[in-house]
Design a protein around this motif. Structure first.
Motif: not given
Length: 201
Positions: A130, A133-134, A136-138, A143, A145, A147-149
């Motif tokens: 988790e 992933l956080n 990477a997001r921040t 940007v 776009t 779905d990277y689930s």
């Protein structure tokens, strides 16, 4: 004054992390004790314990350091990548992670091996996933776009970790994998395509 104290604290924590990295690489996680880490620093025993109460906490921070490193690598890749940010780009970044040769990746492989005999380290894994992933997001500048689930899909995580372990512990594996890098990219691209079509459970 408070800011100066925080900076000194950060410098000392970095020294402890660097010392732990050396100790873990030299002796493995299970065989490293806090005294081994302390011996590699200029700090007193109390000075080390002020920042970290045990080697699991230290390892957790090393994993976080690895996340920052990985985000930097992704940003470098995105700066140099000539094409569109498509599935191939995602697969290329995953291949880069698998094949990366660095002390932080070595420590990550040591962590993966040590999980087998430690419930505490196994319990840490979903937290690390988790946090990764956080980060990477921040931390990723572009940007991106979509779905990277799939990045947290059990199969893909096990596939990456198995390849990373192979690179670290099997003689000649990294070199062989690097020669066949495009095949790894193809496998990962195929997986993502199937995942996005919801064919992979």
């Amino acid at each position: 004054m408070k800011e100066k104290k925080q900076k000194v604290g950060q410098i000392r924590k970095k020294e402890i992390l660097d010392a732990a990295k050396k100790a873990f690489i030299k002796k493995g996680f299970a065989d490293t004790v806090m005294e081994d880490i302390i011996a590699e620093t200029s700090l007193s025993r109390g000075g080390v314990y002020y920042h970290y109460k045990n080697k699991v906490d230290i390892l957790h921070d090393l994993m976080r350091e690895g996340m920052v490193y990985r985000v930097e690598k992704i940003n470098e890749f995105l700066t140099d990548y000539p094409g569109e940010l498509d599935l191939n780009a995602a697969a290329q970044m995953i291949a880069d992670k698998i094949l990366d040769k660095s002390d932080l990746m070595s420590v990550y492989a040591i962590y993966l091996q040590a999980q087998k005999n430690s419930k505490e380290l196994r319990d840490l894994f979903p937290i690390l996933l988790e946090e990764s992933l956080n980060a990477a997001r921040t931390g990723i500048k572009e940007v991106i776009t979509g779905d990277y689930s799939y990045l947290s899909n059990e199969f893909l995580v096990f596939f990456m970790n198995t390849m990373i372990l192979g690179c670290e512990i099997l003689d000649g594996a990294r070199e062989s994998f690097m020669k066949n890098r495009e095949f790894i990219v193809e496998i990962v691209t195929l997986f993502i395509e199937k995942y996005n079509k919801k064919e992979v459970k």
